[in-house]
Design a protein around this motif. Structure first.
Motif, mmCIF file in Angstrom:
data_model
loop_
_atom_site.group_PDB
_atom_site.id
_atom_site.type_symbol
_atom_site.label_atom_id
_atom_site.label_comp_id
_atom_site.label_asym_id
_atom_site.label_seq_id
_atom_site.Cartn_x
_atom_site.Cartn_y
_atom_site.Cartn_z
ATOM 1 N N THR A 359 -131.045 -16.778 -15.643
ATOM 2 C CA THR A 359 -132.213 -16.128 -15.055
ATOM 3 C C THR A 359 -132.861 -15.256 -16.118
ATOM 4 O O THR A 359 -132.267 -14.990 -17.171
ATOM 5 N N ARG A 372 -135.242 -6.815 -17.464
ATOM 6 C CA ARG A 372 -136.179 -7.902 -17.714
ATOM 7 C C ARG A 372 -137.574 -7.393 -18.075
ATOM 8 O O ARG A 372 -138.311 -8.065 -18.788
ATOM 9 N N ASP A 388 -141.337 -16.664 -19.721
ATOM 10 C CA ASP A 388 -141.300 -17.639 -18.618
ATOM 11 C C ASP A 388 -142.500 -18.591 -18.627
ATOM 12 O O ASP A 388 -142.722 -19.318 -17.664
#
Length: 389
Positions: A359, A372, A388
């Motif tokens: 993730t 993150r 991403d």
């Protein structure tokens, strides 16, 4: 280049080509260059001899040139025939019109005097800079590695004295039909000598081989603390034996503090008086190799919250030395450099396919980031896109 430009303007005036097409457009622009030449020279000296970057506030040094441009704006905007007529009249004068003040600001400003005083001021500042440089730690190493450029600075200051000394002589001795020629011939001769020096010593253009950095004067700081806190018991880490002999200036202060981050170090040392030190080319390479060994080879940057203090302990070098070398070699500050290494690690994981199994939060943690959000911000800053995408 500015000196050559100024000499070209003088050549046009002396040959009376200034009144011809298209050169009359340059009429009265010589002082713009004259008011900028020494400030530019000063910043050149400062960029090499002092660890200080050019900031927006430094533009104030060019206010005299701006004021002159504003003062003579009506002259610059005159129609061609009127400008040619004015130039023709002034070319016939012994001083080529330098004594005339035909700007629109009232009262009239004698820009020749302003220019002379300005040049003198910046020349003195350059001399002072050279003197301060001669007193820094490791100056003998600096001189050994950079003898050509130090000699260049000294000779440049000597030659630049002829930019303004003839004007003082002219003021005390009085006007002469030959003063204009004498003054500007001496300036041209100085510029010619500088060009010859550059031709035979091109290494001058590359600046210092090593690096001049500032470091905290811990001895003065400790004396001030003791004076302010009489009777207060203090504890500090002391070095003995060979370790004490090898101690770097400022190490005693930093070693006694519980510093956990680069920002803490800056806060603790920002108010301490600064001294200057020269890092030789060999020393910079030595420190850079040690940094690469700890960060790149051992992947120390993957530790969360990795700080400048951690790097200092691992390498054995003081934080101010590490910060200076990182900025010199990588053009980045410590935090950006660490994050760049982490982002590169994340890119390797992504390209290998391992990153696809994680993730975004897990990928951030694997790369040494706390969360993150900080990972995404750093990734976009260094790679130009989010992880991403």
């Amino acid at each position: 280049f500015t000196a050559c430009g100024g000499n070209f303007i003088v050549f046009l005036v002396y040959t009376q080509m200034m009144k011809d097409v298209p050169w009359y457009h340059l009429f009265r622009t010589g002082n713009v260059i004259g008011l900028m030449i020494m400030p530019l020279s000063f910043f050149y000296f400062r960029s090499i001899l002092k660890p200080k970057v050019f900031k927006a506030f430094d533009l104030v040094h060019f206010i005299p040139a701006l004021l002159y441009t504003i003062d003579y704006l009506p002259v610059f905007l005159l129609p061609g025939p009127e400008k040619i007529a004015m130039a023709t009249r002034e070319m016939q004068m012994p001083d080529r019109g330098q004594s005339l003040q035909n700007g629109w600001i009232t009262p009239s400003i004698n820009w020749v005097i302003v220019r002379t005083l300005l040049m003198t001021t910046y020349w003195v500042l350059q001399i002072r800079m050279l003197y301060c440089t001669s007193r820094i730690r490791q100056f003998n190493v600096l001189l050994k590695e950079n003898r050509a450029i130090i000699r260049w600075f000294v000779i440049t200051c000597v030659l630049q004295a002829f930019y303004f000394l003839p004007f003082y002589l002219n003021f005390f001795i009085g006007a002469s039909p030959y003063n204009f020629i004498i003054i500007h011939t001496s300036i041209s001769a100085g510029v010619f000598v500088q060009i010859v020096l550059l031709f035979f010593s091109p290494e001058i253009l590359y600046g210092l081989r090593g690096l001049i950095i500032s470091y905290p004067d811990s001895s003065r700081h400790i004396k001030r603390e003791n004076a302010a806190d009489i009777g207060e018991e203090r504890t500090s880490t002391s070095l003995t034996g060979n370790a004490a002999k090898d101690q770097t200036p400022g190490q005693d202060f930093l070693a006694s503090k519980d510093i956990t981050s680069n920002n803490d170090i800056h806060q603790e040392t920002s108010h301490i008086p600064k001294l200057l030190e020269y890092l030789s080319e060999e020393k910079i390479k030595e420190i850079a190799l040690k940094i690469d060994e700890v960060l790149v080879e051992d992947h120390a940057y993957l530790q969360k919250g990795y700080s400048m203090r951690d790097l200092s302990i691992a390498t054995g070098y003081q934080p101010y030395l590490l910060s200076a070398v990182i900025h010199q070699e990588h053009k980045q500050h410590f935090n950006d450099f660490i994050n760049f290494q982490r982002v590169r690690h994340a890119c390797i994981l992504i390209k290998s396919g391992a990153g696809k199994l994680l993730t975004l939060q897990a990928l951030a943690e694997e790369s040494g980031f706390n969360n993150r959000n900080s990972f995404t911000t750093a990734f976009k800053k260094h790679m130009g896109q989010t992880p991403d995408t």
